[in-house]
Design a protein around this motif. Sequence first.
Motif, PDB file in Angstrom:
ATOM      1  N   GLU A 172       0.559  -1.248   0.100  1.00 53.06           N
ATOM      2  CA  GLU A 172       0.044  -0.206   0.392  1.00 53.06           C
ATOM      3  C   GLU A 172       0.874   1.726   0.378  1.00 53.06           C
ATOM      4  O   GLU A 172       0.463   2.355  -0.440  1.00 53.06           O
ATOM      5  N   GLN A 173       2.449   0.804   0.799  1.00 53.96           N
ATOM      6  CA  GLN A 173       2.886   2.454   0.835  1.00 53.96           C
ATOM      7  C   GLN A 173       3.249   2.530  -0.737  1.00 53.96           C
ATOM      8  O   GLN A 173       3.559   3.491  -0.972  1.00 53.96           O
ATOM      9  N   LEU A 174       3.819   1.483  -1.239  1.00 52.47           N
ATOM     10  CA  LEU A 174       4.914   1.030  -2.479  1.00 52.47           C
ATOM     11  C   LEU A 174       3.155   2.060  -3.819  1.00 52.47           C
ATOM     12  O   LEU A 174       4.224   2.182  -4.825  1.00 52.47           O
ATOM     13  N   ILE A 175       1.995   2.545  -4.147  1.00 50.60           N
ATOM     14  CA  ILE A 175       1.664   2.283  -4.759  1.00 50.60           C
ATOM     15  C   ILE A 175       1.971   4.081  -4.958  1.00 50.60           C
ATOM     16  O   ILE A 175       1.516   4.265  -6.373  1.00 50.60           O
ATOM     17  N   THR A 176       2.415   5.151  -4.032  1.00 54.85           N
ATOM     18  CA  THR A 176       2.161   6.450  -4.630  1.00 54.85           C
ATOM     19  C   THR A 176       3.909   6.378  -5.719  1.00 54.85           C
ATOM     20  O   THR A 176       3.651   6.985  -6.707  1.00 54.85           O
ATOM     21  N   SER A 177       5.070   6.137  -5.497  1.00 58.71           N
ATOM     22  CA  SER A 177       6.148   4.920  -6.107  1.00 58.71           C
ATOM     23  C   SER A 177       6.362   3.787  -7.382  1.00 58.71           C
ATOM     24  O   SER A 177       6.655   4.544  -8.371  1.00 58.71           O
ATOM     25  N   ASP A 178       5.685   3.118  -7.186  1.00 60.87           N
ATOM     26  CA  ASP A 178       5.332   2.564  -7.926  1.00 60.87           C
ATOM     27  C   ASP A 178       3.779   1.569  -7.883  1.00 60.87           C
ATOM     28  O   ASP A 178       3.401   0.537  -7.753  1.00 60.87           O
ATOM     29  N   PRO A 179       2.868   1.951  -8.997  1.00 60.04           N
ATOM     30  CA  PRO A 179       1.441   1.668  -8.747  1.00 60.04           C
ATOM     31  C   PRO A 179       1.327   0.707  -9.521  1.00 60.04           C
ATOM     32  O   PRO A 179       0.105  -0.295  -8.212  1.00 60.04           O
ATOM     33  N   LEU A 180       1.660   0.120 -10.202  1.00 57.85           N
ATOM     34  CA  LEU A 180       1.661  -1.651 -10.876  1.00 57.85           C
ATOM     35  C   LEU A 180       2.235  -2.394  -9.706  1.00 57.85           C
ATOM     36  O   LEU A 180       0.778  -3.306  -9.437  1.00 57.85           O
ATOM     37  N   ARG A 181       3.277  -2.263  -9.436  1.00 56.23           N
ATOM     38  CA  ARG A 181       3.724  -3.131  -8.213  1.00 56.23           C
ATOM     39  C   ARG A 181       2.737  -3.019  -6.615  1.00 56.23           C
ATOM     40  O   ARG A 181       2.943  -4.150  -6.112  1.00 56.23           O
ATOM     41  N   GLY A 182       2.546  -1.468  -6.272  1.00 59.68           N
ATOM     42  CA  GLY A 182       1.727  -1.444  -4.969  1.00 59.68           C
ATOM     43  C   GLY A 182       0.529  -2.148  -5.694  1.00 59.68           C
ATOM     44  O   GLY A 182       0.215  -2.722  -3.806  1.00 59.68           O
ATOM     45  N   ASN A 183       0.305  -2.000  -6.445  1.00 59.71           N
ATOM     46  CA  ASN A 183      -1.563  -2.594  -6.180  1.00 59.71           C
ATOM     47  C   ASN A 183      -1.413  -3.753  -6.354  1.00 59.71           C
ATOM     48  O   ASN A 183      -2.186  -5.125  -5.678  1.00 59.71           O
TER      49      ASN A 183
END
Length: 237
Positions: free
Chosen positions: A110-121
């Motif tokens: 969830e924290q990764l979504i802002t910097s890498d939306p594909l892998r975060g989601n």
Amino acid sequence: MNYWLPTPRRTVNALAGAAIMVVSFWVTPSLAGDPFRPSNPRNIGDKTEAAFESIFKQGDYKTAKDYLQQAEASEGTDPLIYAMLAAIAYTERELETLNTYATKTRTTAEQLITSDPLRGNLYTAVGHFLEGTYNFEKEGPVRALSKLQKVFQYIDAAKDIDGTDPELNLLTGHMDLMLAVNVPFADPADAINKLETHGYPKYLAYRGIAVAYRDLKKYNQAMDYVERALAMTPDNP
């Protein structure tokens, strides 16, 4: 997403199996620490990469766990670390540890979504998968079903960003195959094509296709893909 959902137990069994299959099959990285993308790789840390090789090249789970613990301390912003630890915990039947790392997979993603939306989601979906697996093991299918909507929501969000991404297609291809071989009237052809066309690394895609053909009792096709996978990773124990 047009998934045909039958009984709760069969659906959760298929999805939980897919999640564990995918996170348990990750293998030797190919470029810049990224096992999924032959071009434009993401930056995955050295310790995480070493853990991949220890598990799936040498078959050395003890060393892999050591590397993953080091990765947790120094490279802990990648949810892949916690997904791997959750998968190992599941194979060792350490369900509370599975639950801990499932939640860490989700919250880190969830924290990764802002910097890498594909892998975060994508890994937010994996985290919900793994939490649902824990719920299924502890409480049965009813509570686990509440996770399905979240899983599909985040996978669809990742698809909207790049529907041809190899990591995404590897995960969803395995998931679709698990559904196809466990759910009546489901057609595995699209999932097999997804793995064949977009899944990477290829030997991991081939393993998934081999399992699908095996479960469909198409043994000649299954052996063909077994041989393809073995040709690419002959030393994998």
